[in-house]
Design a protein around this motif. Structure first.
Motif, PDB file in Angstrom:
ATOM      1  N   LYS A 114      -2.583  -2.215   3.521  1.00 39.55           N
ATOM      2  CA  LYS A 114      -3.443  -1.071   3.814  1.00 39.55           C
ATOM      3  C   LYS A 114      -2.602   0.210   3.853  1.00 39.55           C
ATOM      4  O   LYS A 114      -1.473   0.213   4.327  1.00 39.55           O
ATOM      5  CB  LYS A 114      -4.153  -1.259   5.154  1.00 39.55           C
ATOM      6  CG  LYS A 114      -4.987  -2.536   5.228  1.00 39.55           C
ATOM      7  CD  LYS A 114      -6.039  -2.591   4.140  1.00 39.55           C
ATOM      8  CE  LYS A 114      -6.888  -3.857   4.254  1.00 39.55           C
ATOM      9  NZ  LYS A 114      -7.878  -3.963   3.143  1.00 39.55           N
ATOM     10  N   GLY A 115      -3.180   1.275   3.348  1.00 41.57           N
ATOM     11  CA  GLY A 115      -2.455   2.520   3.226  1.00 41.57           C
ATOM     12  C   GLY A 115      -2.062   3.115   4.574  1.00 41.57           C
ATOM     13  O   GLY A 115      -2.803   3.020   5.559  1.00 41.57           O
ATOM     14  N   GLY A 116      -0.868   3.731   4.612  1.00 45.93           N
ATOM     15  CA  GLY A 116      -0.451   4.458   5.802  1.00 45.93           C
ATOM     16  C   GLY A 116      -1.273   5.725   5.971  1.00 45.93           C
ATOM     17  O   GLY A 116      -1.691   6.357   4.998  1.00 45.93           O
ATOM     18  N   LYS A 117      -1.521   6.125   7.204  1.00 44.59           N
ATOM     19  CA  LYS A 117      -2.343   7.300   7.461  1.00 44.59           C
ATOM     20  C   LYS A 117      -1.525   8.584   7.287  1.00 44.59           C
ATOM     21  O   LYS A 117      -0.325   8.626   7.574  1.00 44.59           O
ATOM     22  CB  LYS A 117      -2.924   7.248   8.867  1.00 44.59           C
ATOM     23  CG  LYS A 117      -3.751   6.002   9.150  1.00 44.59           C
ATOM     24  CD  LYS A 117      -4.890   5.839   8.166  1.00 44.59           C
ATOM     25  CE  LYS A 117      -5.730   4.608   8.470  1.00 44.59           C
ATOM     26  NZ  LYS A 117      -6.802   4.398   7.467  1.00 44.59           N
ATOM     27  N   GLY A 158       3.016   2.425   4.463  1.00 40.88           N
ATOM     28  CA  GLY A 158       1.958   1.508   4.049  1.00 40.88           C
ATOM     29  C   GLY A 158       2.314   0.068   4.365  1.00 40.88           C
ATOM     30  O   GLY A 158       3.481  -0.302   4.490  1.00 40.88           O
ATOM     31  N   GLY A 196      -0.045   1.554   8.351  1.00 41.88           N
ATOM     32  CA  GLY A 196      -0.942   0.735   7.552  1.00 41.88           C
ATOM     33  C   GLY A 196      -0.727  -0.739   7.845  1.00 41.88           C
ATOM     34  O   GLY A 196       0.401  -1.202   8.022  1.00 41.88           O
ATOM     35  N   ALA A 241       0.824  -1.205   0.000  1.00 43.12           N
ATOM     36  CA  ALA A 241       0.000   0.000   0.000  1.00 43.12           C
ATOM     37  C   ALA A 241       0.862   1.261   0.000  1.00 43.12           C
ATOM     38  O   ALA A 241       2.056   1.222   0.322  1.00 43.12           O
ATOM     39  CB  ALA A 241      -0.917   0.002   1.208  1.00 43.12           C
ATOM     40  N   ASN A 261      -5.099   2.030  -0.325  1.00 42.52           N
ATOM     41  CA  ASN A 261      -5.034   0.597  -0.071  1.00 42.52           C
ATOM     42  C   ASN A 261      -4.721  -0.151  -1.364  1.00 42.52           C
ATOM     43  O   ASN A 261      -5.089   0.283  -2.460  1.00 42.52           O
ATOM     44  CB  ASN A 261      -6.359   0.080   0.482  1.00 42.52           C
ATOM     45  CG  ASN A 261      -6.696   0.647   1.842  1.00 42.52           C
ATOM     46  OD1 ASN A 261      -5.805   1.063   2.586  1.00 42.52           O
ATOM     47  ND2 ASN A 261      -7.966   0.678   2.181  1.00 42.52           N
ATOM     48  N   PRO A 269      -3.945  10.256   3.399  1.00 39.80           N
ATOM     49  CA  PRO A 269      -3.561   8.844   3.580  1.00 39.80           C
ATOM     50  C   PRO A 269      -3.136   8.206   2.267  1.00 39.80           C
ATOM     51  O   PRO A 269      -3.546   8.634   1.181  1.00 39.80           O
ATOM     52  CB  PRO A 269      -4.843   8.205   4.124  1.00 39.80           C
ATOM     53  CG  PRO A 269      -5.948   9.054   3.573  1.00 39.80           C
ATOM     54  CD  PRO A 269      -5.398  10.452   3.541  1.00 39.80           C
TER      55      PRO A 269
END
Length: 395
Positions: free
Chosen positions: A207-210, A106, A248, A77, A167, A164
């Motif tokens: 999942k993507g990092g915030k 991510g 993530g 991500a 994903n 962010p």
């Protein structure tokens, strides 16, 4: 495709490597100086006709189905963007603005599962000279291809919170392996059949990092009134460094596959069959690391620098792919790679987060504006399953 049919003079099947000369495709049993004679079928994906030689009354068949293709590793991500400072330049000489937080890394993509091996069956049946047998060799399952484009990171900011990262998605499973079989043409019935192996499943995307909070915000990027002091703090929130982004999660690996096939022994055939062997499961992706908090600013104190930029988080590593299933060892050895399941691809690394912005002073604009998060890396593709194989022997 060119048909490949070989009738060889060989010793016992378990005697080791074959080093005999080839004979015509429809050889007479009397021409076999060594016993047993054998015919090999290796061309995958099409039917081949075999005519029983003169003097032959019994044939023993060994049939391997093709292996399933390995799944593709999932993409990592994108990393989160760095936070800004909520101000481009400070006019008052006694204010040093807070720095933005760093974006999070991510999550890495999960590795894919290996494909299942092909099934195996063997049987002995009565034949008559001149009888026609149709032989089909299964084709190995296709490998799942890797994506060609990575997953984008979140945009950094000069004056607000970072965005962010995106994903990642699941790229795709491998293909089914084809079954191999022998059919009695005149009787229109199957004699011996071995199933192809099932495909390897892909892994889950990371999942993507915030994105990070900008400076001068409250916890979790929620702004609060200026000069509001949190409990136990000596700095008002408008001078507080931005929080780093939350990491993530890594992609989730698929469960190991279940048995996907076996073989069939037709009526009048004395034999046995074995089930396919599942490939191993891929490993889950690692999570990214959280971004660092931006440095606090100051009020009423000259000479202090603005808050330092929050450090970015790093992307998580991708999970390793599983290995393809191996054909059950029955003592009769097919050529190398026959019926083997394809290996699963490895997951891609998550993108790094973007570094936060450095706080401004009256003599310096906010520099090192929040950086964009890095792109998640694509996973690798799986490998194709091994083709099937059919061996006929007679004396």
């Amino acid at each position: 495709m060119k048909k490949v049919l070989r009738v060889l003079l060989v010793g016992p099947l378990l005697a080791g490597p074959v080093t005999a000369a080839a004979l015509p495709a429809q050889a007479s049993a009397a021409a076999c100086a060594q016993q047993p004679c054998r015919a090999e079928f290796t061309t995958a994906g099409e039917w081949t006709t075999f005519t029983v030689p003169q003097g032959v009354s019994t044939i023993t068949a060994y049939v391997w189905g093709a292996g399933g293709g390995g799944g593709a590793g999932a993409t990592g991500a994108g990393g989160g963007g760095g936070g800004g400072t909520h101000v481009a330049m400070v006019i008052a000489t006694n204010i040093r603005h807070a720095g933005g937080g760093g974006g999070a890394g991510g999550g890495g993509g999960a590795g894919a599962n290996g494909g299942h091996s092909g099934g195996y069956a063997t049987g002995t049946f009565k034949v008559t000279p001149g009888q026609k047998l149709k032989i089909f060799v299964g084709e190995g399952g296709k490998a799942a291809g890797a994506p060609t484009v990575g997953i984008g990171g979140g945009a950094g900011s000069s004056d607000k919170d970072g965005a962010p990262g995106k994903n990642a998605f699941n790229p795709g499973d491998g293909g089914d392996g084809g079954g191999s079989n022998i059919t009695d043409v005149d009787a229109a019935k199957w004699l011996v059949t071995a199933s192809g192996g099932g495909p390897g499943a892909t892994g889950g995307g990371g999942k993507g990092g915030k994105g990070a909070c900008g400076g001068a915000t409250g916890p979790n990027c929620v702004s609060v009134p200026p000069n509001h002091y949190p409990p136990g703090s000596t700095s008002p929130y408008f001078l507080r460094g931005g929080d780093g982004g939350a990491s993530g999660a890594g992609g989730t690996a698929s469960a190991a596959g279940k048995l996907s096939g076996n073989g069939t022994i037709g009526s009048g055939v004395d034999g046995d069959w074995y089930q396919t062997v599942p490939g191993t499961a891929g490993k889950k992706g690692a999570p990214g690391t959280a971004g660092g908090k931006g440095g606090d600013g100051s009020l009423g104190v000259r000479g202090l620098p603005g808050g330092e930029a929050g450090l970015n988080g790093t992307g998580g590593a991708g999970g390793t792919g599983g290995t393809g299933g191996i054909v059950k060892d029955t003592g009769v050895k097919p050529p190398a790679g026959v019926g083997k399941g394809g290996n699963g691809g490895s997951g891609g690394k998550g993108g790094d987060g973007g570094k936060g912005a450095r706080g401004a002073t009256n003599s310096r604009q906010a520099d090192n504006y929040g950086k964009d998060g890095g792109t998640g890396i694509v996973g690798t593709g799986g490998t194709a399953g091994g083709n099937g194989y059919v061996l006929l022997t007679w004396k």
